[in-house]
Design a protein around this motif. Sequence first.
Motif, PDB file in Angstrom:
ATOM      1  N   ARG A   1       0.762  -1.296  -0.119  1.00 23.89           N
ATOM      2  CA  ARG A   1       0.208  -0.225  -0.013  1.00 23.89           C
ATOM      3  C   ARG A   1       0.683   1.621  -0.126  1.00 23.89           C
ATOM      4  NH1 ARG A   1      -4.294  -2.375   4.727  1.00 23.89           N
ATOM      5  NH2 ARG A   1      -5.846  -3.289   3.561  1.00 23.89           N
ATOM      6  N   GLN A   2       1.708   1.204   1.023  1.00 23.79           N
ATOM      7  CA  GLN A   2       3.171   2.652   0.935  1.00 23.79           C
ATOM      8  C   GLN A   2       3.132   2.392  -0.755  1.00 23.79           C
ATOM      9  OE1 GLN A   2       3.465   4.761   3.428  1.00 23.79           O
ATOM     10  NE2 GLN A   2       4.272   5.431   1.551  1.00 23.79           N
ATOM     11  N   ALA A   3       3.864   1.357  -1.447  1.00 24.23           N
ATOM     12  CA  ALA A   3       4.259   1.576  -2.890  1.00 24.23           C
ATOM     13  C   ALA A   3       3.774   2.190  -3.437  1.00 24.23           C
ATOM     14  CB  ALA A   3       5.326  -0.054  -2.995  1.00 24.23           C
ATOM     15  N   ARG A   4       2.060   1.997  -3.087  1.00 28.66           N
ATOM     16  CA  ARG A   4       1.473   2.596  -4.127  1.00 28.66           C
ATOM     17  C   ARG A   4       1.647   3.191  -3.896  1.00 28.66           C
ATOM     18  NH1 ARG A   4      -1.076   0.477  -8.812  1.00 28.66           N
ATOM     19  NH2 ARG A   4      -1.094  -1.057  -7.401  1.00 28.66           N
ATOM     20  N   ASP A   5       1.013   4.007  -3.071  1.00 26.59           N
ATOM     21  CA  ASP A   5       0.793   5.786  -2.859  1.00 26.59           C
ATOM     22  C   ASP A   5       2.045   6.257  -2.816  1.00 26.59           C
ATOM     23  OD1 ASP A   5      -1.738   4.957  -1.254  1.00 26.59           O
ATOM     24  OD2 ASP A   5      -0.570   5.062   0.942  1.00 26.59           O
ATOM     25  N   ASP A   6       3.297   6.034  -2.620  1.00 22.33           N
ATOM     26  CA  ASP A   6       4.327   6.502  -3.502  1.00 22.33           C
ATOM     27  C   ASP A   6       3.907   7.054  -4.291  1.00 22.33           C
ATOM     28  OD1 ASP A   6       5.280   6.808  -0.613  1.00 22.33           O
ATOM     29  OD2 ASP A   6       6.442   5.001  -0.498  1.00 22.33           O
ATOM     30  N   SER A   7       3.707   6.257  -5.420  1.00 23.54           N
ATOM     31  CA  SER A   7       3.667   5.454  -6.950  1.00 23.54           C
ATOM     32  C   SER A   7       2.640   6.725  -7.203  1.00 23.54           C
ATOM     33  CB  SER A   7       3.771   4.012  -7.330  1.00 23.54           C
ATOM     34  OG  SER A   7       3.106   4.314  -8.979  1.00 23.54           O
ATOM     35  N   ASP A   8       1.584   6.702  -6.805  1.00 21.33           N
ATOM     36  CA  ASP A   8       0.476   8.093  -7.431  1.00 21.33           C
ATOM     37  C   ASP A   8       1.348   8.957  -6.724  1.00 21.33           C
ATOM     38  OD1 ASP A   8      -1.124   5.728  -7.631  1.00 21.33           O
ATOM     39  OD2 ASP A   8      -1.981   5.702  -6.041  1.00 21.33           O
ATOM     40  N   ARG A   9       1.293   9.392  -5.712  1.00 21.71           N
ATOM     41  CA  ARG A   9       1.853  10.698  -4.978  1.00 21.71           C
ATOM     42  C   ARG A   9       2.949  11.059  -6.367  1.00 21.71           C
ATOM     43  NH1 ARG A   9       2.697  10.179  -0.586  1.00 21.71           N
ATOM     44  NH2 ARG A   9       5.171   9.223  -0.904  1.00 21.71           N
ATOM     45  N   ALA A  10       3.828  10.025  -7.409  1.00 22.62           N
ATOM     46  CA  ALA A  10       5.282  10.235  -7.808  1.00 22.62           C
ATOM     47  C   ALA A  10       4.744  10.849  -9.529  1.00 22.62           C
ATOM     48  CB  ALA A  10       6.097   9.223  -7.966  1.00 22.62           C
ATOM     49  N   TRP A  11       3.838  10.108  -9.546  1.00 18.61           N
ATOM     50  CA  TRP A  11       3.020  10.669 -10.411  1.00 18.61           C
ATOM     51  C   TRP A  11       2.884  12.036 -11.221  1.00 18.61           C
ATOM     52  CZ3 TRP A  11       3.071   9.414 -15.967  1.00 18.61           C
ATOM     53  CH2 TRP A  11       1.769   9.860 -16.724  1.00 18.61           C
ATOM     54  N   ALA A  12       2.137  12.472  -9.755  1.00 18.95           N
ATOM     55  CA  ALA A  12       1.271  13.287  -9.591  1.00 18.95           C
ATOM     56  C   ALA A  12       2.009  14.501  -9.298  1.00 18.95           C
ATOM     57  CB  ALA A  12       0.181  13.862  -8.454  1.00 18.95           C
ATOM     58  N   GLU A  13       3.516  14.611  -8.861  1.00 20.05           N
ATOM     59  CA  GLU A  13       4.244  15.347  -8.972  1.00 20.05           C
ATOM     60  C   GLU A  13       4.980  15.529 -10.525  1.00 20.05           C
ATOM     61  OE1 GLU A  13       6.384  14.410  -5.841  1.00 20.05           O
ATOM     62  OE2 GLU A  13       5.295  14.799  -4.122  1.00 20.05           O
ATOM     63  N   ALA A  14       4.882  14.719 -11.025  1.00 21.63           N
ATOM     64  CA  ALA A  14       5.575  14.240 -12.401  1.00 21.63           C
ATOM     65  C   ALA A  14       5.082  15.269 -13.063  1.00 21.63           C
ATOM     66  CB  ALA A  14       5.696  13.114 -12.329  1.00 21.63           C
ATOM     67  N   GLN A  15       4.242  15.210 -13.170  1.00 20.01           N
ATOM     68  CA  GLN A  15       2.932  16.215 -13.801  1.00 20.01           C
ATOM     69  C   GLN A  15       3.595  17.823 -13.872  1.00 20.01           C
ATOM     70  OE1 GLN A  15       1.297  14.262 -15.976  1.00 20.01           O
ATOM     71  NE2 GLN A  15       1.778  12.483 -14.091  1.00 20.01           N
ATOM     72  N   GLN A  16       4.033  18.384 -13.358  1.00 23.10           N
ATOM     73  CA  GLN A  16       4.748  19.719 -13.264  1.00 23.10           C
ATOM     74  C   GLN A  16       6.323  19.201 -13.561  1.00 23.10           C
ATOM     75  OE1 GLN A  16       2.727  21.738 -13.185  1.00 23.10           O
ATOM     76  NE2 GLN A  16       1.075  19.947 -12.742  1.00 23.10           N
ATOM     77  N   LYS A  17       6.855  18.066 -13.527  1.00 25.28           N
ATOM     78  CA  LYS A  17       8.342  18.326 -14.299  1.00 25.28           C
ATOM     79  C   LYS A  17       8.995  17.680 -15.769  1.00 25.28           C
ATOM     80  CE  LYS A  17       9.062  16.708  -9.070  1.00 25.28           C
ATOM     81  NZ  LYS A  17       9.479  15.214  -8.741  1.00 25.28           N
ATOM     82  N   PRO A  18       9.583  17.741 -15.902  1.00 23.32           N
ATOM     83  CA  PRO A  18      10.265  17.463 -17.694  1.00 23.32           C
ATOM     84  C   PRO A  18       9.731  16.003 -17.981  1.00 23.32           C
ATOM     85  CG  PRO A  18      12.380  18.331 -16.352  1.00 23.32           C
ATOM     86  CD  PRO A  18      10.980  17.983 -15.133  1.00 23.32           C
TER      87      PRO A  18
ATOM     88  N   ASP B   1       1.833  -6.291  -6.783  1.00 26.69           N
ATOM     89  CA  ASP B   1       0.697  -6.504  -6.317  1.00 26.69           C
ATOM     90  C   ASP B   1      -0.015  -8.062  -7.015  1.00 26.69           C
ATOM     91  OD1 ASP B   1      -0.030  -4.461  -4.170  1.00 26.69           O
ATOM     92  OD2 ASP B   1      -1.461  -4.001  -5.846  1.00 26.69           O
ATOM     93  N   TRP B   2       0.307  -7.845  -8.421  1.00 26.45           N
ATOM     94  CA  TRP B   2      -0.354  -9.764  -9.179  1.00 26.45           C
ATOM     95  C   TRP B   2       0.462 -10.352  -8.151  1.00 26.45           C
ATOM     96  CZ3 TRP B   2       1.615 -13.079 -12.231  1.00 26.45           C
ATOM     97  CH2 TRP B   2       0.761 -13.989 -12.566  1.00 26.45           C
ATOM     98  N   LEU B   3       1.264 -10.269  -8.612  1.00 24.60           N
ATOM     99  CA  LEU B   3       2.506 -11.112  -7.525  1.00 24.60           C
ATOM    100  C   LEU B   3       1.843 -11.779  -6.372  1.00 24.60           C
ATOM    101  CD1 LEU B   3       5.640 -10.531  -8.610  1.00 24.60           C
ATOM    102  CD2 LEU B   3       4.625 -12.359  -9.148  1.00 24.60           C
ATOM    103  N   SER B   4       1.641 -10.941  -5.482  1.00 23.74           N
ATOM    104  CA  SER B   4       1.057 -11.595  -4.180  1.00 23.74           C
ATOM    105  C   SER B   4      -0.234 -12.396  -3.705  1.00 23.74           C
ATOM    106  CB  SER B   4       0.582 -10.068  -3.236  1.00 23.74           C
ATOM    107  OG  SER B   4      -0.532  -9.686  -3.475  1.00 23.74           O
ATOM    108  N   GLU B   5      -0.132 -12.502  -4.864  1.00 21.60           N
ATOM    109  CA  GLU B   5      -2.051 -13.336  -5.227  1.00 21.60           C
ATOM    110  C   GLU B   5      -1.911 -14.284  -6.129  1.00 21.60           C
ATOM    111  OE1 GLU B   5      -5.323  -9.948  -7.358  1.00 21.60           O
ATOM    112  OE2 GLU B   5      -4.984  -9.647  -5.672  1.00 21.60           O
ATOM    113  N   ASN B   6      -0.445 -15.027  -6.755  1.00 19.36           N
ATOM    114  CA  ASN B   6       0.205 -15.648  -7.396  1.00 19.36           C
ATOM    115  C   ASN B   6       1.889 -16.501  -6.756  1.00 19.36           C
ATOM    116  OD1 ASN B   6      -2.303 -15.319 -10.138  1.00 19.36           O
ATOM    117  ND2 ASN B   6      -1.722 -13.205  -9.457  1.00 19.36           N
ATOM    118  N   PRO B   7       1.518 -16.811  -5.025  1.00 11.53           N
ATOM    119  CA  PRO B   7       2.631 -17.560  -5.230  1.00 11.53           C
ATOM    120  C   PRO B   7       3.214 -18.419  -5.418  1.00 11.53           C
ATOM    121  CG  PRO B   7       0.182 -18.173  -3.912  1.00 11.53           C
ATOM    122  CD  PRO B   7      -0.028 -17.270  -4.846  1.00 11.53           C
ATOM    123  N   ASP B   8       2.832 -19.165  -5.919  1.00 13.54           N
ATOM    124  CA  ASP B   8       3.555 -19.938  -7.094  1.00 13.54           C
ATOM    125  C   ASP B   8       4.925 -19.054  -8.080  1.00 13.54           C
ATOM    126  OD1 ASP B   8       2.741 -21.676  -5.505  1.00 13.54           O
ATOM    127  OD2 ASP B   8       0.743 -22.854  -7.276  1.00 13.54           O
TER     128      ASP B   8
END
Length: 256
Positions: free
Chosen positions: A43-60, A78-85
Amino acid sequence: MTHPVICERAKGHNCACSACGGTQHGWTNDLKWARDPSPAARRQARDDSDRAWAEAQQKPPRYRRIAATDSATVDLIDWLSENPDTIDRIQAIGNLLAGPVIQELDKQFGGTRPRKLRKQLTDHFWCDLFVAVAEAIETFSKAIDRVPEYVTAVVLQSRKAEGRSVLLDALVGLAVRTAWKSITSMIDTAGAEEIQRGCRILAVLICPAPEKHKAVQDGALLPLAKEGLLETSRERLEQVLPEDWVRRLREGLDDA
């Protein structure tokens, strides 16, 4: 030869670890997150990713490309967490690098300065290799003994086309043959499609910078988009990757 743990947890889009030669870059920690029964880290990785995407809109533009491919990586975890094999198979494939493959390269080409050799391999060599293996499994499903020669040629051609560091043909061939020896037994056990998927996911997770690596975009992100990426990540990738990639993605989704 030891390597800094920071390499396993790497988030930066570059790799120059002469200790592990890129064999541990990022993916081992990603698999730990995927295995963790608690979703907190994901969840933290997801939040960080969404924040980085939002911030990137104002960057090169390069920041948007980085954020988009990071978003795709979070989806795959996330997909792997549901597919342990699949996690276990990726772990087994990845362990080949840090074990027999890198050791064989050290023995044959490392000489008295194995760190110099290993640093050369951090320039997208491992992700090149696994993308090519995934492609070869599909191309030579009925002529599996031809795979090593094909993979070696594809890796060399891909690196030349993308302006990567030049590696000896013999070095690439040895890495491919050593890895393939174990991968063939995995195919016998798990099936070609599952190992192909594992190679593609590992290519994305181990790649220091998918946003700058066409082979990973075409040979791993594109096919994985159909099953492992959320619509949000696909939309972000469509905004930052070439038109031809977007066209092939949409055609693939329409055919699915």
